[in-house]
Write a protein that holds these residues in place. Structure first.
Motif, PDB file in Angstrom:
ATOM      1  N   ILE A 107     -26.583   5.274 -27.770  1.00 49.36           N
ATOM      2  CA  ILE A 107     -25.494   5.913 -28.503  1.00 49.36           C
ATOM      3  C   ILE A 107     -26.077   7.020 -29.373  1.00 49.36           C
ATOM      4  N   ASP A 108     -25.580   8.229 -29.218  1.00 51.02           N
ATOM      5  CA  ASP A 108     -26.151   9.385 -29.908  1.00 51.02           C
ATOM      6  C   ASP A 108     -25.976   9.280 -31.427  1.00 51.02           C
ATOM      7  N   LYS A 109     -26.923   9.862 -32.147  1.00 48.52           N
ATOM      8  CA  LYS A 109     -26.933   9.838 -33.607  1.00 48.52           C
ATOM      9  C   LYS A 109     -25.655  10.417 -34.211  1.00 48.52           C
ATOM     10  N   SER A 110     -25.070  11.416 -33.563  1.00 47.55           N
ATOM     11  CA  SER A 110     -23.864  12.034 -34.119  1.00 47.55           C
ATOM     12  C   SER A 110     -22.729  11.028 -34.242  1.00 47.55           C
ATOM     13  N   PHE A 111     -22.658  10.063 -33.332  1.00 47.10           N
ATOM     14  CA  PHE A 111     -21.622   9.032 -33.416  1.00 47.10           C
ATOM     15  C   PHE A 111     -21.959   8.001 -34.493  1.00 47.10           C
ATOM     16  N   ILE A 112     -23.257   7.707 -34.624  1.00 45.98           N
ATOM     17  CA  ILE A 112     -23.683   6.763 -35.662  1.00 45.98           C
ATOM     18  C   ILE A 112     -23.353   7.344 -37.037  1.00 45.98           C
ATOM     19  N   ASP A 113     -23.540   8.659 -37.185  1.00 43.12           N
ATOM     20  CA  ASP A 113     -23.216   9.322 -38.457  1.00 43.12           C
ATOM     21  C   ASP A 113     -21.738   9.205 -38.788  1.00 43.12           C
ATOM     22  N   ASP A 114     -20.895   9.132 -37.751  1.00 48.22           N
ATOM     23  CA  ASP A 114     -19.444   9.078 -37.961  1.00 48.22           C
ATOM     24  C   ASP A 114     -18.956   7.699 -38.423  1.00 48.22           C
ATOM     25  N   ILE A 115     -19.866   6.715 -38.410  1.00 48.96           N
ATOM     26  CA  ILE A 115     -19.446   5.362 -38.796  1.00 48.96           C
ATOM     27  C   ILE A 115     -18.885   5.356 -40.213  1.00 48.96           C
ATOM     28  N   ASN A 116     -19.516   6.133 -41.098  1.00 50.78           N
ATOM     29  CA  ASN A 116     -19.080   6.164 -42.497  1.00 50.78           C
ATOM     30  C   ASN A 116     -18.050   7.262 -42.773  1.00 50.78           C
ATOM     31  N   HIS A 117     -17.618   7.982 -41.714  1.00 51.50           N
ATOM     32  CA  HIS A 117     -16.643   9.063 -41.896  1.00 51.50           C
ATOM     33  C   HIS A 117     -15.252   8.453 -42.047  1.00 51.50           C
ATOM     34  N   PRO A 118     -14.517   8.806 -43.096  1.00 47.35           N
ATOM     35  CA  PRO A 118     -13.223   8.162 -43.343  1.00 47.35           C
ATOM     36  C   PRO A 118     -12.171   8.457 -42.278  1.00 47.35           C
ATOM     37  N   SER A 119     -12.320   9.546 -41.527  1.00 42.43           N
ATOM     38  CA  SER A 119     -11.257   9.927 -40.586  1.00 42.43           C
ATOM     39  C   SER A 119     -11.258   9.079 -39.314  1.00 42.43           C
ATOM     40  N   ASN A 120     -12.450   8.629 -38.859  1.00 39.22           N
ATOM     41  CA  ASN A 120     -12.443   7.855 -37.608  1.00 39.22           C
ATOM     42  C   ASN A 120     -13.104   6.488 -37.727  1.00 39.22           C
ATOM     43  N   GLY A 168     -15.927   5.118 -37.155  1.00 40.40           N
ATOM     44  CA  GLY A 168     -16.722   4.563 -36.063  1.00 40.40           C
ATOM     45  C   GLY A 168     -15.955   4.240 -34.807  1.00 40.40           C
ATOM     46  N   LEU A 169     -14.789   4.858 -34.628  1.00 37.18           N
ATOM     47  CA  LEU A 169     -13.982   4.553 -33.440  1.00 37.18           C
ATOM     48  C   LEU A 169     -14.734   4.897 -32.153  1.00 37.18           C
ATOM     49  N   MET A 170     -15.471   6.013 -32.178  1.00 36.96           N
ATOM     50  CA  MET A 170     -16.193   6.407 -30.975  1.00 36.96           C
ATOM     51  C   MET A 170     -17.277   5.386 -30.634  1.00 36.96           C
ATOM     52  N   VAL A 171     -17.962   4.873 -31.647  1.00 34.74           N
ATOM     53  CA  VAL A 171     -19.005   3.870 -31.401  1.00 34.74           C
ATOM     54  C   VAL A 171     -18.393   2.615 -30.797  1.00 34.74           C
ATOM     55  N   LYS A 172     -17.259   2.192 -31.342  1.00 31.82           N
ATOM     56  CA  LYS A 172     -16.572   1.007 -30.790  1.00 31.82           C
ATOM     57  C   LYS A 172     -16.227   1.223 -29.319  1.00 31.82           C
ATOM     58  N   LEU A 216     -24.041  -2.988 -19.374  1.00 31.13           N
ATOM     59  CA  LEU A 216     -25.181  -2.165 -19.755  1.00 31.13           C
ATOM     60  C   LEU A 216     -25.650  -2.550 -21.151  1.00 31.13           C
ATOM     61  N   ALA A 217     -26.976  -2.512 -21.351  1.00 25.92           N
ATOM     62  CA  ALA A 217     -27.518  -2.744 -22.687  1.00 25.92           C
ATOM     63  C   ALA A 217     -27.215  -1.533 -23.559  1.00 25.92           C
ATOM     64  N   LEU A 218     -27.099  -1.744 -24.872  1.00 26.14           N
ATOM     65  CA  LEU A 218     -26.743  -0.671 -25.795  1.00 26.14           C
ATOM     66  C   LEU A 218     -27.821  -0.521 -26.857  1.00 26.14           C
ATOM     67  N   ILE A 219     -28.218   0.745 -27.097  1.00 28.98           N
ATOM     68  CA  ILE A 219     -29.221   1.047 -28.125  1.00 28.98           C
ATOM     69  C   ILE A 219     -28.652   2.148 -29.004  1.00 28.98           C
ATOM     70  N   ALA A 220     -28.576   1.890 -30.295  1.00 31.91           N
ATOM     71  CA  ALA A 220     -28.061   2.886 -31.242  1.00 31.91           C
ATOM     72  C   ALA A 220     -29.207   3.729 -31.761  1.00 31.91           C
ATOM     73  N   GLU A 221     -29.044   5.065 -31.721  1.00 32.93           N
ATOM     74  CA  GLU A 221     -30.078   5.988 -32.200  1.00 32.93           C
ATOM     75  C   GLU A 221     -29.712   6.548 -33.572  1.00 32.93           C
ATOM     76  N   GLY A 222     -30.734   6.907 -34.327  1.00 34.32           N
ATOM     77  CA  GLY A 222     -30.519   7.637 -35.579  1.00 34.32           C
ATOM     78  C   GLY A 222     -29.935   6.802 -36.698  1.00 34.32           C
ATOM     79  N   ILE A 223     -30.216   5.505 -36.727  1.00 30.74           N
ATOM     80  CA  ILE A 223     -29.714   4.645 -37.807  1.00 30.74           C
ATOM     81  C   ILE A 223     -30.466   4.976 -39.098  1.00 30.74           C
ATOM     82  N   GLU A 224     -29.709   5.254 -40.148  1.00 25.89           N
ATOM     83  CA  GLU A 224     -30.336   5.638 -41.419  1.00 25.89           C
ATOM     84  C   GLU A 224     -29.836   4.819 -42.604  1.00 25.89           C
ATOM     85  N   LYS A 225     -28.727   4.073 -42.414  1.00 23.74           N
ATOM     86  CA  LYS A 225     -28.135   3.353 -43.544  1.00 23.74           C
ATOM     87  C   LYS A 225     -27.858   1.900 -43.168  1.00 23.74           C
ATOM     88  N   GLU A 226     -27.882   1.085 -44.201  1.00 24.25           N
ATOM     89  CA  GLU A 226     -27.617  -0.343 -44.001  1.00 24.25           C
ATOM     90  C   GLU A 226     -26.196  -0.571 -43.514  1.00 24.25           C
TER      91      GLU A 226
END
Length: 736
Positions: free
Chosen positions: A657-670, A672-676, A687-697
């Motif tokens: 999962i690209d970092k740009s979607f991980i960044d959207d997890i904390n975005h109030p508008s969506n 993390g809908l794309m990640v879901k 398929l196995a899933l690997i999240a990239e660019g994790i920076e926050k708890e």
């Protein structure tokens, strides 16, 4: 026959008359010279000889005349035989019938049969044409010559067309005494006419004949073209009701050559259609006329207008395209007078993410709505054009730098509100670069290039802003050229190194994999990040030898760790499309595994979605890699060309999962809908899933709640050297 019979009768009368005259001469001589017997004898003998001599002359003259008549008769008969002509002469007062031999050829019956049955000619007429015969007899009975055309049936049941020209003869008392008919076989002509008529009437184009400004003939396609229900509705009507005056004038003035026109034809229903017409002078009914062929070219004209429009406009947004924009800008720059021109190069931020995750249908609708917003914002102040993809260029003339900045800000402001498509809201923002004429360039190519350069500066400064071009930006281009030159020597000079980023199990922190990431340790400029030189390597083709080196080094390092007793875990290596296009790619993978001794299951090749551009070749290569036992992952998922219909058939093991979607997890508008969505899709495809660019708890917590088991990013560890990575391997865990 008749002239010869009359000549013979006349001959007998002359001979009889001469004998009477001779006898009278002898009697007269005897009366006057009866006493002179000797003289009487001489006179009698002389008269007799003279009579015989005259008879001889008459006989010779009559024989010559007879021969000439016979010869002329034969010539005439030969002509009749050649022309398929017969003559029927009927003297009604004596009921004498004279028929020429040609009737046998026309009707197929013998001459004797016609003499035996004088009504045979009528009996063989086709029943459907008997009304023609009845009308003919009426005309003849009142003394009118008539020409009739009818069909007959020959004994062999063959139908023939007959042209019958009848001439009645009346005596002084008004009695119908004689009748002559000349018969022609016109079957070939009629069949030719019927074929021509059938062809003309079956053609899809209008065929018409016009003369003296009126319609003399029109085929079915013709009367339908003008909106009529029948030809009779148009025959005799003025043609000016349908043709423009200038076209009609040119047709009437042309007496020799064929003319071609294109114009709008007036239909009876008031509509006007595009037509192409050719007009040719002909003789019709013995008078000058014009045959016109008219074709409906409405669809062709519409297609031409569409092609013309598409040549200068974008088919999706209907905005002027690149070619039309350059024409417009060139015209402005080449016009007289001092003026300033602003060229804005606009690129949409995050459009590719929406287009590739939601599909091209949504992407196309988004571009259409973006183009509408751009046009509404710029209005009459300039031209908005689409260059392709998510790039737009705006040209504004007679505008100051301050005014250009004001317009650019309006463009940024208009995109603060979402774009609604199918009851879902999407946010896109523009990055804008601005070049000003004449200080930033004096030709269209330079202005566009400098505006493009300024746009990339806007991207680098956080996107969703505008930047003016400045000469300092040339330093960026110069640095790019410098990097390219150094990159070509970097491998030979051993300036490339690998760093490694751990991949961990989110629930336990257990180390389950590692990704190899290339770094360039430049002797003068220090550590250069991949974002600066990987695009250059792709562009120049150096990515192929560079990728081969990374692959070999990664396999060698992983095998060394295993040989040192550390747990065996897969190592991930990024593979570009350019590498996969190389014919030696499979061989380089096999060679790296064989020469390092690394088991294929511990090599994970990360491919990008751009392989979809050549799905057949990519599928073949991936299948052969799977046969080797290598693991395959889809890297940066959701940012490229992926299609579920293809994805489910690709032999991949996991998606990242690209970092740009991980960044959207904390975005109030969506939220993390794309990640879901990606997680659900991956699970459905096993398929196995690997999240990239994790920076926050918070991101870790969200991913664990939504069943994403593995992740990597600076939250756990930045990419580290092989020596630091040994510590993680020794512990087996990555502590936060």
């Amino acid at each position: 026959m008749k002239p010869i019979f009359k000549l013979q009768n006349r001959k007998l009368i002359v001979i009889f008359g001469l004998f009477i005259i001779a006898e009278l001469g002898i009697e007269i001589g005897f009366t006057f010279v009866s006493a002179r017997t000797g003289f009487y004898f001489v006179l009698q003998f002389s008269i007799l000889m003279a009579t015989l001599f005259i008879l001889f002359l008459i006989e010779r003259s009559m024989n010559r005349t007879k021969q000439e008549l016979t010869k002329n008769k034969q010539k005439l008969q030969n002509i009749f035989d050649t022309l398929d002509v017969a003559i029927w002469s009927h003297e009604l007062s004596s009921d004498t019938l004279l028929i020429t031999q040609g009737i046998e050829k026309l009707y197929g019956y013998s001459l004797e049969q016609f003499y035996e049955d004088k009504s045979l000619w009528k009996k063989v007429v086709v029943p459907e044409d008997m009304h023609i015969i009845e009308e003919r007899e009426k005309k003849l009975s009142i003394g009118e010559p008539i020409t009739s055309t009818y069909r007959i049936v020959r004994p062999d049941e063959e139908h023939r067309w007959i042209l019958d020209r009848g001439i009645p003869i009346f005596d002084a008392k008004g009695n119908f005494v004689d009748f002559t008919s000349v018969l022609f076989d016109i079957t070939h002509r009629k069949e030719s006419e019927e074929r021509y008529r059938s062809l003309v009437e079956s053609l899809p184009d209008m065929i018409a004949v016009i003369s003296r400004g009126k319609i003399d003939y029109i085929n079915p396609a013709g009367f339908k073209l003008v909106g009529s229900s029948s030809a009779a509705q148009l025959i005799g009507q003025p043609v000016k009701a349908y043709l423009p005056a200038h076209v009609l004038e040119q047709i009437e003035n042309e007496r020799e050559e064929k003319k071609t026109f294109e114009f709008m034809l007036n239909r009876l229903d008031g509509k006007r259609i595009d037509v192409e017409m050719s007009a040719m002078p002909i003789l019709y009914g013995g008078r000058s006329a014009h045959q016109v062929v008219v074709r409906d070219i409405t669809q062709r004209k519409k297609a031409e207008r569409t092609i013309q429009f598409m040549a200068y406009h974008d088919s999706l947004t209907e905005l002027p395209n690149r070619y039309r924009f350059k024409q417009h800008l060139s015209r402005i720059l080449n016009s007289e007078g001092d003026r300033t021109v602003a060229v804005m190069f606009l690129d949409l931020d995050r459009f590719k993410i929406i287009n590739d995750t939601k599909g091209h249908t949504v992407g196309d609708q988004l571009l259409q709505k973006v183009s509408q917003r751009l046009q509404n914002t710029v209005g009459d102040e300039g031209m908005v054009s689409r260059q392709g993809g998510d790039e737009f260029i705006i040209c504004m003339e007679d505008i100051s730098k301050e005014k250009a900045a004001e317009v650019a800000q309006r463009l940024l402001d208009v995109f603060t509100s979402p774009i609604a498509i199918d009851n879902q809201e999407y946010f896109v923002t523009p990055s804008i670069g601005i070049g000003i004429y004449p200080e930033d360039g004096t030709d269209e190519e330079t202005l566009i290039k400098h505006a493009d350069t300024a746009m990339y500066l806007a991207k680098e400064r956080g996107k969703n802003n505008f930047q003016f071009y400045s000469p300092e930006l040339l330093d960026v281009s110069s640095r790019k050229m410098e990097l390219e030159g150094g990159l070509r020597k970097a491998l030979d000079n051993q300036e490339m190194i690998l760093h490694y980023q751990p991949q961990v199990e989110l629930e336990t922190g257990k180390l389950v994999g590692v990704e190899a990431l290339i770094r360039w340790l430049h002797p003068q400029n220090g550590l250069i990040p991949p974002a600066q030189f990987i695009p250059l390597a792709e562009e120049t083709g150096l990515i192929v030898p560079l990728g081969k080196w990374v692959l070999r080094q990664a396999c060698e390092q992983n095998k060394a760790w295993q040989d040192a007793g550390f747990p065996a875990i897969p190592i991930s290596v990024n593979i570009s499309v350019r590498q996969m296009d190389d014919e030696h790619f499979l061989g380089s993978v096999t060679e790296a595994l064989e020469k390092t001794g690394l088991a294929p299951r511990y090599l994970d090749l990360e491919i990008t979605e751009s392989i979809m551009q050549n799905i057949e070749r990519s599928t073949d290569i991936l299948s052969r890699l799977k046969e080797l036992g290598v693991r395959l992952s889809m890297d940066d998922f959701g940012t490229g060309y992926s299609s579920l219909s293809y994805l489910k058939h690709l032999p991949i093991d996991s998606i990242k999962i690209d970092k740009s979607f991980i960044d959207d997890i904390n975005h109030p508008s969506n939220q993390g809908l794309m990640v879901k969505s990606i997680v659900d899709m991956g699970r459905n495809l096993n398929l196995a899933l690997i999240a990239e660019g994790i920076e926050k708890e918070e991101q870790v917590s969200f991913l664990k709640r939504n069943s994403c088991a593995i992740g990597q990013g600076y939250y756990f560890s930045a990419p580290v050297t092989a020596e630091v990575m040994r510590k993680f391997l020794a512990e087996g865990f990555v502590s936060v």
